[in-house]
Scaffold this motif. Structure first.
Motif, PDB file in Angstrom:
ATOM      1  N   VAL A  74       0.712  -1.213   0.134  1.00  0.00           N
ATOM      2  CA  VAL A  74       0.091   0.043   0.010  1.00  0.00           C
ATOM      3  C   VAL A  74       0.918   1.283  -0.109  1.00  0.00           C
ATOM      4  N   SER A  75       0.385   2.197  -0.741  1.00  0.00           N
ATOM      5  CA  SER A  75       1.035   3.728  -0.610  1.00  0.00           C
ATOM      6  C   SER A  75       1.513   3.920   0.668  1.00  0.00           C
ATOM      7  N   GLN A  76       2.463   4.588   0.961  1.00  0.00           N
ATOM      8  CA  GLN A  76       2.838   5.127   2.248  1.00  0.00           C
ATOM      9  C   GLN A  76       1.824   6.264   2.837  1.00  0.00           C
ATOM     10  N   THR A  77       1.174   7.027   1.961  1.00  0.00           N
ATOM     11  CA  THR A  77       0.604   8.172   1.876  1.00  0.00           C
ATOM     12  C   THR A  77      -0.912   8.055   1.653  1.00  0.00           C
ATOM     13  N   ASP A  78      -1.429   7.162   0.950  1.00  0.00           N
ATOM     14  CA  ASP A  78      -2.559   7.087   0.535  1.00  0.00           C
ATOM     15  C   ASP A  78      -3.127   5.593   0.580  1.00  0.00           C
ATOM     16  N   ALA A  79      -4.216   5.444   1.495  1.00  0.00           N
ATOM     17  CA  ALA A  79      -4.581   3.837   1.790  1.00  0.00           C
ATOM     18  C   ALA A  79      -5.394   3.510   0.626  1.00  0.00           C
ATOM     19  N   ASN A  80      -5.823   4.323  -0.232  1.00  0.00           N
ATOM     20  CA  ASN A  80      -6.529   3.876  -1.601  1.00  0.00           C
ATOM     21  C   ASN A  80      -5.447   3.246  -2.577  1.00  0.00           C
ATOM     22  N   THR A  81      -4.355   3.906  -2.513  1.00  0.00           N
ATOM     23  CA  THR A  81      -3.469   3.036  -3.597  1.00  0.00           C
ATOM     24  C   THR A  81      -2.856   2.092  -3.137  1.00  0.00           C
ATOM     25  N   ALA A  82      -2.687   0.932  -4.012  1.00  0.00           N
ATOM     26  CA  ALA A  82      -2.256  -0.318  -3.578  1.00  0.00           C
ATOM     27  C   ALA A  82      -1.745  -1.102  -4.757  1.00  0.00           C
ATOM     28  N   TYR A  83      -0.748  -1.727  -4.688  1.00  0.00           N
ATOM     29  CA  TYR A  83      -0.203  -2.684  -5.826  1.00  0.00           C
ATOM     30  C   TYR A  83      -0.294  -4.059  -5.475  1.00  0.00           C
ATOM     31  N   ILE A  84      -0.430  -5.207  -6.540  1.00  0.00           N
ATOM     32  CA  ILE A  84      -0.416  -6.400  -6.145  1.00  0.00           C
ATOM     33  C   ILE A  84       0.273  -6.993  -7.371  1.00  0.00           C
ATOM     34  N   ALA A  85       1.210  -8.179  -6.878  1.00  0.00           N
ATOM     35  CA  ALA A  85       1.958  -8.915  -7.588  1.00  0.00           C
ATOM     36  C   ALA A  85       1.331 -10.340  -7.939  1.00  0.00           C
ATOM     37  N   LEU A  86       1.634 -10.767  -8.976  1.00  0.00           N
ATOM     38  CA  LEU A  86       1.220 -11.814  -9.757  1.00  0.00           C
ATOM     39  C   LEU A  86       2.289 -13.100  -9.977  1.00  0.00           C
ATOM     40  N   ALA A  87       2.103 -14.329  -9.722  1.00  0.00           N
ATOM     41  CA  ALA A  87       2.904 -15.289  -9.992  1.00  0.00           C
ATOM     42  C   ALA A  87       2.405 -15.900 -11.446  1.00  0.00           C
ATOM     43  N   GLY A  88       3.204 -16.734 -12.283  1.00  0.00           N
ATOM     44  CA  GLY A  88       2.735 -17.585 -13.273  1.00  0.00           C
ATOM     45  C   GLY A  88       3.341 -17.023 -14.444  1.00  0.00           C
ATOM     46  N   LEU A  89       2.978 -17.870 -15.507  1.00  0.00           N
ATOM     47  CA  LEU A  89       3.676 -17.346 -16.871  1.00  0.00           C
ATOM     48  C   LEU A  89       2.674 -16.915 -17.774  1.00  0.00           C
ATOM     49  N   THR A  90       1.905 -16.239 -17.389  1.00  0.00           N
ATOM     50  CA  THR A  90       1.150 -15.449 -18.475  1.00  0.00           C
ATOM     51  C   THR A  90       1.536 -14.011 -18.594  1.00  0.00           C
TER      52      THR A  90
END
Length: 167
Positions: A74-90
């Motif tokens: 999650v962004s350090q300054t904005d709780a609405n901004t987040a990132y998600i990582a995915l595994a796999g070979l797509t």
């Protein structure tokens, strides 16, 4: 403390968490991801709470549902901004970003190699997004929408996590 028990469940194995992130700017906001279980026909899921885990909302909308969610930050300054990582070979399905608490997600995979992304983190104080992959470390340049390989000098190994030393 918070509870993960209110997360939606289709069976005993559904709530195997693969990623968890608490917003620094508002600790009542927590993001969680659960893994996919092919053997139980259980899709993965991403959830968000704004009340310390008492109530959870499914925010999996427009995220791929056939890959593993490996990391959330999650962004350090904005709780609405987040990132998600995915595994796999797509190809092209590696990192997603939300700026509205998961109501929608934008694919920011761009030129990342077709390899699992094992962790995604926002560098404190910079806002730079860093990805740990099976092919090294990449940093996102939002100005050009490209990921820059920052693995120079690293041995050819899988990078499974990222930590920052604020000192």
């Amino acid at each position: 403390w918070f509870s993960l028990s209110p997360l939606p469940s289709n069976g005993i194995y559904d709530n195997e968490m693969t990623a968890l992130a608490v917003a620094n700017s508002n600790p009542s906001v927590i993001y969680a991801a659960r893994r996919m279980r092919f053997e139980y026909s259980s899709p993965p899921g991403v959830y968000r709470t704004t009340d310390d885990g008492n109530n959870w909302s499914d925010i999996t909308s427009n995220l791929p549902d056939s890959l593993y969610y490996t990391s959330i930050d999650v962004s350090q300054t904005d709780a609405n901004t987040a990132y998600i990582a995915l595994a796999g070979l797509t190809a092209g399905e590696k990192v997603y970003k939300t700026i509205n608490g998961g109501t929608s997600w934008q694919n920011i995979s761009y030129n990342l190699p077709n390899a699992p992304v094992n962790a995604v983190k926002v560098a404190p104080g910079t806002g730079r997004v860093v990805a740990a992959t099976d092919f090294g470390v990449f940093v996102f340049d939002g100005g050009t929408n490209t990921w820059v390989d920052e693995s120079l000098g690293l041995p050819n190994v899988i990078v499974s996590d990222i930590e920052f030393n604020p000192a």
